[in-house]
Design an enzyme around this catalytic site. Sequence first.
Site, PDB file in Angstrom:
ATOM      1  N   TYR A 163      -3.458  52.884  19.961  1.00  0.00           N
ATOM      2  CA  TYR A 163      -2.777  54.707  20.490  1.00  0.00           C
ATOM      3  C   TYR A 163      -3.641  55.229  19.651  1.00  0.00           C
ATOM      4  O   TYR A 163      -4.208  55.390  18.659  1.00  0.00           O
ATOM      5  CB  TYR A 163      -1.001  54.786  19.271  1.00  0.00           C
TER       6      TYR A 163
ATOM      7  N   LYS B  37      -4.934  51.805  13.152  1.00  0.00           N
ATOM      8  CA  LYS B  37      -5.080  52.175  14.773  1.00  0.00           C
ATOM      9  C   LYS B  37      -7.084  52.304  15.072  1.00  0.00           C
ATOM     10  O   LYS B  37      -7.591  51.779  15.239  1.00  0.00           O
ATOM     11  CB  LYS B  37      -4.510  53.018  15.487  1.00  0.00           C
TER      12      LYS B  37
ATOM     13  N   TYR C  45       3.389  59.035  12.923  1.00  0.00           N
ATOM     14  CA  TYR C  45       3.060  57.463  12.742  1.00  0.00           C
ATOM     15  C   TYR C  45       2.087  57.389  11.645  1.00  0.00           C
ATOM     16  O   TYR C  45       2.151  56.346  11.465  1.00  0.00           O
ATOM     17  CB  TYR C  45       1.824  57.809  14.149  1.00  0.00           C
TER      18      TYR C  45
ATOM     19  N   SER D 271       3.460  48.383   9.815  1.00  0.00           N
ATOM     20  CA  SER D 271       3.791  49.387   8.835  1.00  0.00           C
ATOM     21  C   SER D 271       4.777  49.213   8.006  1.00  0.00           C
ATOM     22  O   SER D 271       6.089  49.780   7.976  1.00  0.00           O
ATOM     23  CB  SER D 271       3.546  50.247   9.370  1.00  0.00           C
TER      24      SER D 271
ATOM     25  N   ASP E 266       1.367  33.285  10.960  1.00  0.00           N
ATOM     26  CA  ASP E 266       1.049  34.446  10.435  1.00  0.00           C
ATOM     27  C   ASP E 266      -0.191  34.979  10.872  1.00  0.00           C
ATOM     28  O   ASP E 266      -1.488  34.478   9.876  1.00  0.00           O
ATOM     29  CB  ASP E 266       0.946  34.301   8.390  1.00  0.00           C
TER      30      ASP E 266
ATOM     31  N   SER F 272       8.747  43.934  24.616  1.00  0.00           N
ATOM     32  CA  SER F 272       6.984  43.117  23.893  1.00  0.00           C
ATOM     33  C   SER F 272       6.640  43.576  25.094  1.00  0.00           C
ATOM     34  O   SER F 272       5.968  43.072  26.698  1.00  0.00           O
ATOM     35  CB  SER F 272       6.904  42.077  23.356  1.00  0.00           C
ATOM     36  N   ILE F 273       5.394  44.596  24.824  1.00  0.00           N
ATOM     37  CA  ILE F 273       3.904  44.392  26.110  1.00  0.00           C
ATOM     38  C   ILE F 273       3.580  43.260  26.050  1.00  0.00           C
ATOM     39  O   ILE F 273       2.916  42.625  26.922  1.00  0.00           O
ATOM     40  CB  ILE F 273       3.068  45.187  25.443  1.00  0.00           C
TER      41      ILE F 273
HETATM   42  P1  NAI Z   1       6.655  44.464  19.448  1.00  0.00           P
HETATM   43  O1  NAI Z   1       7.455  44.784  17.885  1.00  0.00           O
HETATM   44  O2  NAI Z   1       7.518  43.967  20.619  1.00  0.00           O
HETATM   45  O3  NAI Z   1       4.954  43.821  18.965  1.00  0.00           O
HETATM   46  C1  NAI Z   1       5.041  43.947  17.824  1.00  0.00           C
HETATM   47  C2  NAI Z   1       4.327  42.254  17.007  1.00  0.00           C
HETATM   48  O4  NAI Z   1       3.691  42.091  16.131  1.00  0.00           O
HETATM   49  C3  NAI Z   1       5.683  41.476  17.509  1.00  0.00           C
HETATM   50  O5  NAI Z   1       5.825  40.277  17.866  1.00  0.00           O
HETATM   51  C4  NAI Z   1       5.644  41.026  15.852  1.00  0.00           C
HETATM   52  O6  NAI Z   1       6.368  40.486  15.674  1.00  0.00           O
HETATM   53  C5  NAI Z   1       3.843  40.645  15.588  1.00  0.00           C
HETATM   54  N1  NAI Z   1       4.215  40.736  14.343  1.00  0.00           N
HETATM   55  C6  NAI Z   1       3.835  41.845  13.482  1.00  0.00           C
HETATM   56  N2  NAI Z   1       3.644  40.977  11.859  1.00  0.00           N
HETATM   57  C7  NAI Z   1       2.721  39.285  12.178  1.00  0.00           C
HETATM   58  C8  NAI Z   1       1.805  39.265  11.521  1.00  0.00           C
HETATM   59  N3  NAI Z   1       2.316  39.132  10.483  1.00  0.00           N
HETATM   60  N4  NAI Z   1       1.637  37.887  12.247  1.00  0.00           N
HETATM   61  C9  NAI Z   1       1.690  38.421  13.575  1.00  0.00           C
HETATM   62  N5  NAI Z   1       2.019  38.410  14.577  1.00  0.00           N
HETATM   63  C10 NAI Z   1       2.832  39.852  13.711  1.00  0.00           C
HETATM   64  O7  NAI Z   1       5.724  46.155  19.466  1.00  0.00           O
HETATM   65  P2  NAI Z   1       4.789  46.843  21.013  1.00  0.00           P
HETATM   66  O8  NAI Z   1       5.148  47.995  21.300  1.00  0.00           O
HETATM   67  O9  NAI Z   1       5.511  45.562  21.976  1.00  0.00           O
HETATM   68  O10 NAI Z   1       3.861  46.165  19.886  1.00  0.00           O
HETATM   69  C11 NAI Z   1       2.941  45.527  20.490  1.00  0.00           C
HETATM   70  C12 NAI Z   1       1.150  46.216  19.874  1.00  0.00           C
HETATM   71  O11 NAI Z   1       1.146  47.753  21.317  1.00  0.00           O
HETATM   72  C13 NAI Z   1       0.976  46.640  18.616  1.00  0.00           C
HETATM   73  O12 NAI Z   1      -0.464  46.693  18.289  1.00  0.00           O
HETATM   74  C14 NAI Z   1       1.634  47.869  19.219  1.00  0.00           C
HETATM   75  O13 NAI Z   1       0.557  49.092  18.054  1.00  0.00           O
HETATM   76  C15 NAI Z   1       0.903  48.447  20.079  1.00  0.00           C
HETATM   77  N6  NAI Z   1       0.858  49.907  20.494  1.00  0.00           N
HETATM   78  C16 NAI Z   1       2.808  49.850  20.927  1.00  0.00           C
HETATM   79  C17 NAI Z   1       3.038  51.824  21.608  1.00  0.00           C
HETATM   80  C18 NAI Z   1       4.386  51.521  21.938  1.00  0.00           C
HETATM   81  O14 NAI Z   1       4.941  52.905  21.280  1.00  0.00           O
HETATM   82  N7  NAI Z   1       5.504  50.826  21.890  1.00  0.00           N
HETATM   83  C19 NAI Z   1       1.904  51.722  22.046  1.00  0.00           C
HETATM   84  C20 NAI Z   1       0.735  52.288  21.644  1.00  0.00           C
HETATM   85  C21 NAI Z   1       0.104  50.469  21.308  1.00  0.00           C
END
Ligand code: NAI
Length: 278
Positions: free
Chosen positions: A157, A174, A167, A105, A73, A28-29
């Site tokens: 994104y 977004k 997407y 999504s 949440d 995760s970022i």
């Molecule tokens: P990730 O899957 O590690 O993180 C997404 C997080 O959202 C998870 O920790 C999940 O538990 C949380 N989440 C989902 N529903 C939730 C809710 N109802 N309440 C609280 N938390 C909730 O993936 P990543 O890639 O680290 O995603 C982090 C952000 O970066 C997202 O906004 C993603 O769209 C964005 N992003 C990611 C890219 C990629 O290619 N991975 C590129 C550009 C942006």
Amino acid sequence: MNKNNLAVMNNLLKGKRGIIFGALNDMSIAWKVAEQAHEQGAEFVLTNAPIAMRMGEINKLAEKCNAEVIPADATSVEDLTNLFEKATEILGGKIDFVLHSIGMSPNVRKGKHYTNINYNFLQQTLDVSAISLHKTLAVAYEKDYINDWGSVVALTYIAAQRVFPDYNDMADAKSLLESITRSFGYHYGVKRNVRINTISQSPTMTTAGSGVKGFSEFLSYSDQMSPLGNAPAVDCANYVISMFSDMTKYVTMQNLFHDGGFSNTGVSEKVIANFEQK
Ligand code: NAI
């Protein structure tokens, strides 16, 4: 650069208190942001959806960063209110930075085509991935939980500006996220000089990222299109840290590309080479 590829900086966030949403696992970022924020002297709480905590991974990060975990949440105003109340209590004062790193999504998960999405799912996509930022800010704004010159960053994104067919409805989420960033950025700027920005990151191999159809091919395409190549998650974390720091005090209401140059590239020689007549 040191061996971890982390920029050599020193206590950029010393004395600052924060809330970090979205660390699911070590890909995760948000996980990398937490590691970096800890290294830079910040104190913070970690939060994620209660369901995401069942895997228990976040506790490893919490231990490493000496941070407490508060489940919330991000679509629930009640949970968010509890989160800010507890976070300010635990950290002993108002909040200086917030990372919104949340995306989901059901239409993408269930493989629905964009032209035939389920509208209940769409509402969930928008609520989780975009409106949750508004709710977070509204809770903080009402009870004045964020310090003057505080900094809020949400991850986004480029599908908000250009079409990337797979997407799906996340593109719409977004766009809304970036719009909320501008609108709330205005109001919170006037009230408390709080700054709100989005960082538009390169595709990155994480749990959320890899849910997108054809993601690994797309990752290669994006890498070849970008003069600097795709930006790694750890460098995204460095950028987030700089946005939380006092080095960027007058940056607000912006969508900031962290993408190795992808957003301003029409075509690259590497990509064109794939079309050469044999
Ligand atoms: P990730 O899957 O590690 O993180 C997404 C997080 O959202 C998870 O920790 C999940 O538990 C949380 N989440 C989902 N529903 C939730 C809710 N109802 N309440 C609280 N938390 C909730 O993936 P990543 O890639 O680290 O995603 C982090 C952000 O970066 C997202 O906004 C993603 O769209 C964005 N992003 C990611 C890219 C990629 O290619 N991975 C590129 C550009 C942006």
